[in-house]
Every structure is written in C-alpha cells, then in structure tokens.
Design a protein around this motif. Structure first.
Motif, PDB file in Angstrom:
ATOM      1  N   SER A 131      97.774 -25.835  -7.814  1.00 16.49           N
ATOM      2  CA  SER A 131      96.822 -25.712  -8.924  1.00 16.49           C
ATOM      3  C   SER A 131      95.481 -25.141  -8.456  1.00 16.49           C
ATOM      4  N   GLU A 132      95.208 -25.202  -7.147  1.00 19.86           N
ATOM      5  CA  GLU A 132      93.950 -24.659  -6.633  1.00 19.86           C
ATOM      6  C   GLU A 132      93.966 -23.138  -6.501  1.00 19.86           C
ATOM      7  N   GLY A 133      95.143 -22.559  -6.291  1.00 18.22           N
ATOM      8  CA  GLY A 133      95.206 -21.108  -6.135  1.00 18.22           C
ATOM      9  C   GLY A 133      94.929 -20.671  -4.714  1.00 18.22           C
ATOM     10  N   GLY A 157      94.497 -37.418  -4.081  1.00 16.99           N
ATOM     11  CA  GLY A 157      95.519 -38.459  -3.897  1.00 16.99           C
ATOM     12  C   GLY A 157      96.147 -38.978  -5.169  1.00 16.99           C
ATOM     13  N   GLY A 158      95.467 -38.835  -6.309  1.00 16.83           N
ATOM     14  CA  GLY A 158      96.042 -39.290  -7.582  1.00 16.83           C
ATOM     15  C   GLY A 158      96.411 -40.765  -7.539  1.00 16.83           C
ATOM     16  N   SER A 159      97.679 -41.062  -7.712  1.00 20.26           N
ATOM     17  CA  SER A 159      98.174 -42.447  -7.721  1.00 20.26           C
ATOM     18  C   SER A 159      98.240 -43.045  -6.323  1.00 20.26           C
ATOM     19  N   GLY A 160      98.009 -42.223  -5.286  1.00 20.70           N
ATOM     20  CA  GLY A 160      98.156 -42.700  -3.906  1.00 20.70           C
ATOM     21  C   GLY A 160      99.592 -42.608  -3.417  1.00 20.70           C
ATOM     22  N   LYS A 208      96.470 -38.644 -16.866  1.00 16.12           N
ATOM     23  CA  LYS A 208      97.720 -38.774 -17.623  1.00 16.12           C
ATOM     24  C   LYS A 208      98.916 -38.377 -16.747  1.00 16.12           C
ATOM     25  N   LEU A 209      98.691 -37.423 -15.834  1.00 17.19           N
ATOM     26  CA  LEU A 209      99.801 -36.906 -15.024  1.00 17.19           C
ATOM     27  C   LEU A 209     100.189 -37.809 -13.864  1.00 17.19           C
ATOM     28  N   VAL A 210      99.178 -38.338 -13.144  1.00 18.50           N
ATOM     29  CA  VAL A 210      99.484 -38.875 -11.803  1.00 18.50           C
ATOM     30  C   VAL A 210     100.437 -40.074 -11.796  1.00 18.50           C
ATOM     31  N   ALA A 211     100.323 -40.956 -12.804  1.00 19.37           N
ATOM     32  CA  ALA A 211     101.254 -42.095 -12.817  1.00 19.37           C
ATOM     33  C   ALA A 211     102.674 -41.592 -13.051  1.00 19.37           C
ATOM     34  N   GLY A 243      84.904 -37.496  -6.321  1.00 25.51           N
ATOM     35  CA  GLY A 243      84.224 -36.209  -6.370  1.00 25.51           C
ATOM     36  C   GLY A 243      85.178 -35.040  -6.479  1.00 25.51           C
ATOM     37  N   ASN A 244      84.573 -33.868  -6.655  1.00 28.39           N
ATOM     38  CA  ASN A 244      85.332 -32.625  -6.756  1.00 28.39           C
ATOM     39  C   ASN A 244      85.645 -32.130  -5.344  1.00 28.39           C
ATOM     40  N   LEU A 245      86.918 -31.986  -5.033  1.00 36.46           N
ATOM     41  CA  LEU A 245      87.302 -31.621  -3.658  1.00 36.46           C
ATOM     42  C   LEU A 245      86.762 -30.258  -3.236  1.00 36.46           C
ATOM     43  N   LEU A 251      97.947 -33.304   1.720  1.00 38.55           N
ATOM     44  CA  LEU A 251      97.660 -32.423   0.581  1.00 38.55           C
ATOM     45  C   LEU A 251      98.917 -32.434  -0.291  1.00 38.55           C
ATOM     46  N   GLY A 252      99.014 -33.432  -1.148  1.00 37.63           N
ATOM     47  CA  GLY A 252     100.217 -33.581  -1.971  1.00 37.63           C
ATOM     48  C   GLY A 252     100.049 -32.923  -3.313  1.00 37.63           C
ATOM     49  N   HIS A 253     100.778 -31.837  -3.538  1.00 36.24           N
ATOM     50  CA  HIS A 253     100.812 -31.164  -4.846  1.00 36.24           C
ATOM     51  C   HIS A 253      99.420 -30.806  -5.364  1.00 36.24           C
ATOM     52  N   ILE A 254      98.638 -30.177  -4.516  1.00 40.74           N
ATOM     53  CA  ILE A 254      97.309 -29.749  -4.955  1.00 40.74           C
ATOM     54  C   ILE A 254      97.113 -28.250  -4.745  1.00 40.74           C
TER      55      ILE A 254
END
Ligand SMILES: C[S@@+](CC[C@H](N)C(=O)[O-])C[C@H]1O[C@@H](n2cnc3c(N)ncnc32)[C@H](O)[C@@H]1O
Length: 343
Positions: free
Chosen positions: A250-252, A179-182, A143-146, A227-229, A244-247
C-alpha cells in the motif's frame, strides 16, 4: 483444482473467458456461505440439504444449489449423510478454528465499490479511495486489521519456524512496523517470554492489538508507538527483528524503498528484517492472486503496487542487508522475504 483459466494451450480458449467471467460467482458463494454460517452448521457432521436448510433458516432449494456450488469449488464434499466439510473448510472456514478466515472474507465486500470502478481508475489514474494516505488510512485500517489477524498470524508463525533456531533465539527487541493487530509480532512474543515488542501504527488500531495481546497473555511485553510511519523515526540499531507485514504494497515503490532503509537502520548488526507480501514472478505475469492484489492496490491507493523479488532484493541490499532470500513455505504458502543486517 485445475481450471480452464490455467490452461496453457496456445489455441483460442473460450472456456478461459467463461472462467474469468463467472469468477465473481466463486467470491459470492464464499461470502454467502460465510454470512449464513453454513460451514459452522456442518461441524457436528454431514447434513442433507433439507437438514442444512433448517439449520440455516433458509430454503432447501437455495441451500442445495449453494452447497453443490461449494462442492464444485472444493470447499465441501458430498458424503452418504449429505454435505460435509473437507480439510480446507474445516481449517479456515469454521469459526472455532484458529485459522478462521471468515472476518477477512466478509471484509472483502468493502472493496466492491472500488472494483466496480476499475475501468474508470485505469482511465483516470484516480483510485476510488486512498488508504495509503493518512486521511483514508486512519478510517479504513482499524476495520481491516482484525479481519486479517488469522492469515497474518499464520504467515508469521510459518516464517518464524522457517528461520534457523540460532536466529530465533537471538531475537529480543522487535519492531512491528504498521503492526495493526500485532499479528506478525505476536508469534514471537508467545514463543519467547524474553521478547519485547514495539508496535508502530496509527493509534486508532491500538485497541485491536491490545485485545489480541491480552488474549494471548503477552500484553505486558507490548509497547505502542503512535504516528505516521512516513514521519516518525524508527531509531538506530535498537532492534533484533523488524517486521514489515503487508505494508509495502500500500506504500508504493518510493515509500517502500524508504521504509526498508529505515527498518534496516533500526536493526542491530545481525538483526533480521522480515517482509510479508504478495510477490509476483519476475516478469509480472502471475501468479493470479499476486497480480489481482496489485489491481486491488490500484483501486484502493494512490501509489500502491506489488513488487518482484529482484526489486525487494535490490532495496534490501542497498539498505545494507545480506543473506536476502524468499522463505520456502510451499507453493500455497505466504510470500516472505528476509534479510540480515551486516555485522
Ligand atoms: C494491511 S494492514 C497490515 C497490518 C498487519 N501488519 C498485518 O499484516 O496483519 C496495514 C497497517 O499499516 C498501518 N498503516 C498504513 N499506513 C500507515 C502510516 N502511514 N503510518 C502508520 N501506520 C500505517 C495501518 O493502520 C494498518 O495497521
């Protein structure tokens, strides 16, 4: 726009409290104008309150009061003909503009519930939702990436052009982690037909990335790794660029450090790591948006946070990167840190 909130006086400042107290009104005005299509209605030229109300099928009183508030927020101007777009609203709030931020603006309404529970989260340490965990993320992120495509694409375009041409030209194999939406890899693929992208993410977001890749005519050069990064390997010395775009936010702390290490390992000698983030100052006292984004991570994740440049620098250095620096993209530009794998 200078607000009372930005005052540096050491005197007690009641205006500062009022600014903060009513800050949610700014957000709501932006939400309402976007939902109503108010900015789109002004693309052909200025309109009076009555004409704008007719175009929006709304009341004249409501439109006049919303329009006046948007002028005060520097998102509209008043001209002889009535309310008019300014440079900011024309670039980011009109749906036909490449920089349109409407989907992201409306998306932020999904956070209302989490923010309403902020005191409880501070007290208990328990966020309202945990998008950093696989159970929460697979549902939330598609829902977020677009909705964040335009700002991410804009940030990556700026980052690419800020890097020296000799670095840009060397990039062929790109790993777009989370990458989400790329949006972070797409500017690289568009600029150079030799670029091949591997986009790593949950498979649930791939339809979004495929649609954007089709739209930009680069679909044949995008491969997808599901997969799970935290679990999948990134490979060794396989890529010229890792994004590493906006990750990290949220990973901490622990997972960001590991993610940077895995990314550095995946780079060829001379390859570049690009990190797009929200970076507070070294003493974590500002800027406001970076610190508020940190709170957004508190209410939405189990471990997320924002990190300072010295923290990124230490993790990147430890991972074997050099020439680590924050790109100079202007005061209102995105925060982007880059480092080069030692040869
Ligand atoms: C904030 S979005 C960023 C998307 C894109 N990089 C951008 O900046 O526009 C975070 C992305 O990370 C992905 N993600 C989050 N946790 C992940 C995990 N553990 N494994 C794989 N992907 C993950 C999400 O699915 C989402 O696409």
């Amino acid at each position: 726009m200078t607000t009372k909130a930005q005052s540096t006086t050491s005197d007690p400042n009641m205006g500062l409290i009022a600014d903060h107290l009513w800050a949610y009104g700014r957000t709501r005005a932006l939400h309402a104008a976007t939902e109503l299509g108010l900015f789109d209605a002004l693309t052909a030229g200025p309109l009076s309150a009555a004409a704008l109300a007719k175009a929006l099928r709304s009341t004249e009183r409501g439109v006049r009061m919303l329009g006046d508030a948007l002028c005060a927020l520097s998102l509209l101007e008043k001209s002889k003909g009535g309310y008019a777009l300014n440079a900011t609203s024309r670039a980011f709030l009109v749906s036909t503009s490449p920089g349109y931020m409407g989907p992201m603006i409306l998306h932020t309404r999904l956070h209302d519930h989490a923010w309403a529970n902020l005191a409880e989260t501070v007290r208990t340490g328990k966020p309202t939702q945990t998008v950093d965990l696989e159970s929460g993320g697979r549902e939330f992120f598609p829902k977020l990436v677009a909705s964040i495509f335009a700002p991410s694409f804009g940030a990556s375009t700026l980052a690419r052009t800020a890097l020296a041409p000799r670095i840009q030209e060397k990039v062929v194999d790109v790993l777009d982690v989370a990458g989400g939406s790329g949006a972070w890899s797409m500017p690289w693929a568009i600029a150079n037909p030799a670029v091949r992208v591997t986009l790593l993410d949950y498979e649930e977001v791939f339809p979004v990335a495929r649609e954007f890749a089709d739209r930009f005519g680069v679909a044949d050069r995008f491969a997808y790794k599901a997969g799970n990064l935290r679990k999948v390997g990134f490979g060794r010395a396989k890529f010229d660029l890792v994004l590493l775009g906006h990750i990290c936010h949220s990973e901490g702390r622990n997972w960001s450090e590991k993610l940077i290490r895995k990314s550095a390992e995946a780079l060829r000698p001379g390859g570049v790591l690009v990190i797009g983030e929200f970076i507070p100052n070294d003493s974590r006292t500002g800027p406001i948006n970076a610190q508020l984004f940190g709170l957004n991570m508190l209410v939405n994740t189990a471990e997320g946070d924002v990190f300072t440049l010295p923290e990124y620098r230490a993790w990147m250095k430890q991972a074997g990167l050099s020439n680590i620096r924050k790109l100079d993209l202007g005061a209102s530009g995105p925060d982007i840190v880059v480092g080069v794998k030692k040869g």
